[in-house]
Design an enzyme around this catalytic site. Structure first.
Site, PDB file in Angstrom:
ATOM      1  N   ASP A   1      47.806 -71.795 -43.050  1.00 41.10           N
ATOM      2  CA  ASP A   1      47.170 -71.287 -41.825  1.00 41.10           C
ATOM      3  C   ASP A   1      45.633 -71.330 -41.837  1.00 41.10           C
ATOM      4  O   ASP A   1      44.976 -70.370 -41.421  1.00 41.10           O
ATOM      5  CB  ASP A   1      47.647 -69.857 -41.534  1.00 41.10           C
TER       6      ASP A   1
ATOM      7  N   ASP B   1      50.192 -71.682 -37.950  1.00 42.06           N
ATOM      8  CA  ASP B   1      50.727 -70.648 -37.061  1.00 42.06           C
ATOM      9  C   ASP B   1      50.668 -71.252 -35.648  1.00 42.06           C
ATOM     10  O   ASP B   1      49.609 -71.752 -35.241  1.00 42.06           O
ATOM     11  CB  ASP B   1      49.793 -69.418 -37.173  1.00 42.06           C
TER      12      ASP B   1
ATOM     13  N   LYS C   1      54.941 -73.005 -37.585  1.00 40.28           N
ATOM     14  CA  LYS C   1      55.869 -71.867 -37.547  1.00 40.28           C
ATOM     15  C   LYS C   1      55.549 -70.950 -36.385  1.00 40.28           C
ATOM     16  O   LYS C   1      54.387 -70.821 -35.990  1.00 40.28           O
ATOM     17  CB  LYS C   1      55.840 -71.105 -38.867  1.00 40.28           C
TER      18      LYS C   1
ATOM     19  N   CYS D   1      50.475 -64.137 -44.378  1.00 40.94           N
ATOM     20  CA  CYS D   1      51.220 -65.391 -44.543  1.00 40.94           C
ATOM     21  C   CYS D   1      51.174 -65.938 -45.963  1.00 40.94           C
ATOM     22  O   CYS D   1      52.164 -66.508 -46.433  1.00 40.94           O
ATOM     23  CB  CYS D   1      50.764 -66.409 -43.510  1.00 40.94           C
TER      24      CYS D   1
END
Ligand code: VGL
Ligand code: ZN
Length: 196
Positions: free
Chosen positions: A15, A58, A100, A148
């Site tokens: 991310d 993300d 995701k 994360c």
């Protein structure tokens, strides 16, 4: 460099996106951009050793129970196809990017997403990609250390990989003071090799 790379050691860059790693991002993780040169060294080491490199991104729809406005806890961030969702322009990308959260699923791990209504979890393609590459150890870097990165590392352990988190290559949200120390403790208890 904190870890020895090899063909069966993967670098997973979590991310590293504008909303998290840029001071004007909507969910800026303090000091996030300072990880860029550190991650760049890891990338070079991985590349030199023939180690596979993967990235997570993300990737939320405009409405998702992940966001405070829709019942969650986070400011709107990393909305699909917006500038804030882009990987940081100074990040070198030399491997596949696993997205995701695309369908409104919640959860923080790069390995799985969770349906916010049923609670069911579904695997992302990351695990299959690692197994296809014959990976045994995963080095997890990026943002954020208490969300994360932590959940990706913990899931990695659950899935049977050896896992390392070099702390210089992450930063923490610290919604509550001390979340960083608690995350490190949780990682170490799960058998993750956390180094400075
Ligand atoms: C993350 C909060 C919300 C992360 C993602 O990448 O650590 N944190 N969504
Ligand atoms: Zn998110």
């Amino acid at each position: 460099m904190s870890v020895e790379y090899a063909a069966d050691v993967a670098l997973v860059v979590v991310d590293m996106q504008v909303d998290f790693g840029s001071p004007d991002g909507s969910l800026y993780v303090s000091g996030g951009e300072e990880t860029l040169p550190v991650i760049d060294v890891e990338l070079a080491a991985a590349e030199a050793a023939g180690a596979p490199v993967f990235y997570t991104q993300d990737w939320h729809p405009p409405t998702t129970p992940h966001f405070a406005k829709d019942g969650g806890i986070w400011p709107v961030h990393c909305v699909q196809d917006t500038p804030g969702a882009q990987l940081l322009p100074d990040l070198r990308v030399i491997g596949p990017v696993v997205r995701k959260g695309s369908d409104g699923a919640d959860g923080y791990s790069g390995f799985s997403v969770r349906d916010p209504v049923s609670g069911d979890t579904t695997a992302t393609e990351l695990g299959a990609l690692l197994d296809e590459a014959g990976v045994r150890r995963v080095i997890v870097v990026g943002l954020a250390g208490d969300y994360c990165v932590k959940e990706t590392a913990l899931d990695g352990r659950r899935l049977g990989y050896q896992v390392s988190v070099p702390l210089g290559a992450t930063r923490f949200v610290n919604l509550q003071p001390g979340d960083d120390d608690r995350a490190v403790e949780e990682l170490r208890s799960a058998g993750v090799d956390v180094s400075d």
